[in-house]
Scaffold this motif. Sequence first.
Motif, PDB file in Angstrom:
ATOM      1  N   PHE A   8       0.837  -1.186   0.000  1.00  0.00           N
ATOM      2  CA  PHE A   8       0.000   0.000   0.000  1.00  0.00           C
ATOM      3  C   PHE A   8       0.880   1.248   0.000  1.00  0.00           C
ATOM      4  N   THR A   9       0.431   2.253  -0.757  1.00  0.00           N
ATOM      5  CA  THR A   9       1.044   3.574  -0.720  1.00  0.00           C
ATOM      6  C   THR A   9       0.142   4.438   0.144  1.00  0.00           C
ATOM      7  N   ILE A  10       0.689   4.930   1.239  1.00  0.00           N
ATOM      8  CA  ILE A  10      -0.073   5.783   2.145  1.00  0.00           C
ATOM      9  C   ILE A  10       0.362   7.222   1.895  1.00  0.00           C
ATOM     10  N   SER A  11      -0.622   8.076   1.607  1.00  0.00           N
ATOM     11  CA  SER A  11      -0.355   9.503   1.379  1.00  0.00           C
ATOM     12  C   SER A  11      -0.928  10.281   2.554  1.00  0.00           C
ATOM     13  N   ILE A  12      -0.108  11.135   3.134  1.00  0.00           N
ATOM     14  CA  ILE A  12      -0.535  11.924   4.287  1.00  0.00           C
ATOM     15  C   ILE A  12      -0.273  13.391   3.983  1.00  0.00           C
ATOM     16  N   TYR A  13      -1.328  14.196   4.047  1.00  0.00           N
ATOM     17  CA  TYR A  13      -1.206  15.641   3.861  1.00  0.00           C
ATOM     18  C   TYR A  13      -1.147  16.272   5.245  1.00  0.00           C
ATOM     19  N   THR A  14      -0.118  17.102   5.478  1.00  0.00           N
ATOM     20  CA  THR A  14       0.105  17.628   6.821  1.00  0.00           C
ATOM     21  C   THR A  14       0.562  19.081   6.794  1.00  0.00           C
ATOM     22  N   GLU A  15       0.459  19.700   7.979  1.00  0.00           N
ATOM     23  CA  GLU A  15       1.166  20.947   8.200  1.00  0.00           C
ATOM     24  C   GLU A  15       2.634  20.570   8.343  1.00  0.00           C
ATOM     25  N   ASN A  16       3.522  21.519   8.154  1.00  0.00           N
ATOM     26  CA  ASN A  16       4.952  21.246   8.237  1.00  0.00           C
ATOM     27  C   ASN A  16       5.445  21.554   9.645  1.00  0.00           C
ATOM     28  N   ASN A  17       5.343  20.586  10.545  1.00  0.00           N
ATOM     29  CA  ASN A  17       5.727  20.807  11.939  1.00  0.00           C
ATOM     30  C   ASN A  17       6.864  19.884  12.359  1.00  0.00           C
ATOM     31  N   ILE A  18       7.711  20.381  13.239  1.00  0.00           N
ATOM     32  CA  ILE A  18       8.825  19.612  13.782  1.00  0.00           C
ATOM     33  C   ILE A  18       8.271  18.476  14.642  1.00  0.00           C
ATOM     34  N   GLY A  19       8.850  17.296  14.504  1.00  0.00           N
ATOM     35  CA  GLY A  19       8.464  16.159  15.332  1.00  0.00           C
ATOM     36  C   GLY A  19       7.371  15.286  14.745  1.00  0.00           C
ATOM     37  N   LEU A  20       6.712  15.746  13.702  1.00  0.00           N
ATOM     38  CA  LEU A  20       5.608  14.972  13.127  1.00  0.00           C
ATOM     39  C   LEU A  20       6.103  13.659  12.523  1.00  0.00           C
ATOM     40  N   LEU A  21       7.246  13.679  11.859  1.00  0.00           N
ATOM     41  CA  LEU A  21       7.793  12.455  11.278  1.00  0.00           C
ATOM     42  C   LEU A  21       7.992  11.390  12.356  1.00  0.00           C
ATOM     43  N   ASN A  22       8.519  11.787  13.518  1.00  0.00           N
ATOM     44  CA  ASN A  22       8.711  10.831  14.622  1.00  0.00           C
ATOM     45  C   ASN A  22       7.388  10.231  15.068  1.00  0.00           C
ATOM     46  N   ARG A  23       6.366  11.062  15.197  1.00  0.00           N
ATOM     47  CA  ARG A  23       5.069  10.567  15.664  1.00  0.00           C
ATOM     48  C   ARG A  23       4.420   9.650  14.628  1.00  0.00           C
ATOM     49  N   ILE A  24       4.568   9.992  13.353  1.00  0.00           N
ATOM     50  CA  ILE A  24       4.000   9.134  12.305  1.00  0.00           C
ATOM     51  C   ILE A  24       4.743   7.799  12.267  1.00  0.00           C
ATOM     52  N   SER A  25       6.063   7.829  12.310  1.00  0.00           N
ATOM     53  CA  SER A  25       6.810   6.564  12.266  1.00  0.00           C
ATOM     54  C   SER A  25       6.526   5.724  13.505  1.00  0.00           C
ATOM     55  N   ALA A  26       6.241   6.343  14.641  1.00  0.00           N
ATOM     56  CA  ALA A  26       5.906   5.607  15.871  1.00  0.00           C
ATOM     57  C   ALA A  26       4.601   4.821  15.706  1.00  0.00           C
ATOM     58  N   ILE A  27       3.659   5.348  14.922  1.00  0.00           N
ATOM     59  CA  ILE A  27       2.399   4.642  14.665  1.00  0.00           C
ATOM     60  C   ILE A  27       2.685   3.296  13.990  1.00  0.00           C
ATOM     61  N   PHE A  28       3.604   3.294  13.041  1.00  0.00           N
ATOM     62  CA  PHE A  28       3.986   2.057  12.357  1.00  0.00           C
ATOM     63  C   PHE A  28       4.794   1.155  13.294  1.00  0.00           C
ATOM     64  N   GLN A  29       5.695   1.759  14.042  1.00  0.00           N
ATOM     65  CA  GLN A  29       6.564   1.005  14.946  1.00  0.00           C
ATOM     66  C   GLN A  29       5.751   0.258  15.996  1.00  0.00           C
ATOM     67  N   ARG A  30       4.748   0.926  16.582  1.00  0.00           N
ATOM     68  CA  ARG A  30       3.915   0.289  17.614  1.00  0.00           C
ATOM     69  C   ARG A  30       3.197  -0.943  17.070  1.00  0.00           C
ATOM     70  N   ARG A  31       2.910  -0.946  15.791  1.00  0.00           N
ATOM     71  CA  ARG A  31       2.209  -2.074  15.173  1.00  0.00           C
ATOM     72  C   ARG A  31       3.185  -3.070  14.520  1.00  0.00           C
ATOM     73  N   HIS A  32       4.476  -2.868  14.721  1.00  0.00           N
ATOM     74  CA  HIS A  32       5.521  -3.733  14.162  1.00  0.00           C
ATOM     75  C   HIS A  32       5.419  -3.820  12.642  1.00  0.00           C
ATOM     76  N   ILE A  33       5.170  -2.659  12.011  1.00  0.00           N
ATOM     77  CA  ILE A  33       5.079  -2.583  10.551  1.00  0.00           C
ATOM     78  C   ILE A  33       6.323  -1.877  10.032  1.00  0.00           C
ATOM     79  N   ASN A  34       7.024  -2.554   9.134  1.00  0.00           N
ATOM     80  CA  ASN A  34       8.232  -1.991   8.551  1.00  0.00           C
ATOM     81  C   ASN A  34       7.859  -1.028   7.417  1.00  0.00           C
ATOM     82  N   ILE A  35       8.449   0.151   7.432  1.00  0.00           N
ATOM     83  CA  ILE A  35       8.258   1.121   6.346  1.00  0.00           C
ATOM     84  C   ILE A  35       9.270   0.769   5.256  1.00  0.00           C
ATOM     85  N   GLU A  36       8.770   0.418   4.066  1.00  0.00           N
ATOM     86  CA  GLU A  36       9.633   0.050   2.941  1.00  0.00           C
ATOM     87  C   GLU A  36      10.267   1.276   2.300  1.00  0.00           C
TER      88      GLU A  36
END
Length: 177
Positions: A8-36
């Motif tokens: 799946f290709t997931i597209s996320i439209y966001t404001e440009n804020n510091i720390g958002l990448l960490n929070r988004i990657s944590a969502i995948f990490q908590r579910r043990h999903i590897n980002i390709e």
Amino acid sequence: MNEEIKTFTISIYTENNIGLLNRISAIFQRRHINIESLTTSQSEIEGVNRFVIVVNITEHQAKKIIGQIEKQVEAIKAYYHTDEETIFTESCMFKIKSNLLFEEPQIQNIIKESNTRIVTVNKEFFVLEKSGRRHEIETLRKELNTFGIMQFVRSGRIAVTKEEMKITEMLMAFNNQ
């Protein structure tokens, strides 16, 4: 119910804020999903960024992740699409010793046949650039590897959907708040 794992290709439209990448990657990490693959850039709307994330998961997992992502304050909207629903590509660059370009006729054939572009040439090295599907880039990497690659880098996937996404009107409204 045993759902099929798909890309799946997931597209996320966001404001440009510091720390958002960490929070988004944590969502995948908590579910043990590897980002390709992960790419982030300006979207079609000024002031709105777009993440393009590639994962191998079930559709049920994709729906759950979209829900979690949209709970993030800065996330405006998130979508998921299959490979069949998107047009996508990746880019890469190879740095190779210059003498090979002139001494190995096979390299010139590889460049020509793979639709690869020479970006720069100097006395020490030359740089090639290729855009395409991951398997095309991997094939080229294997072919060039026999001659020796000084440096190699590949981008994450960039993608647009085949169907119209109603995001532009939504983003315009968001931007005019």
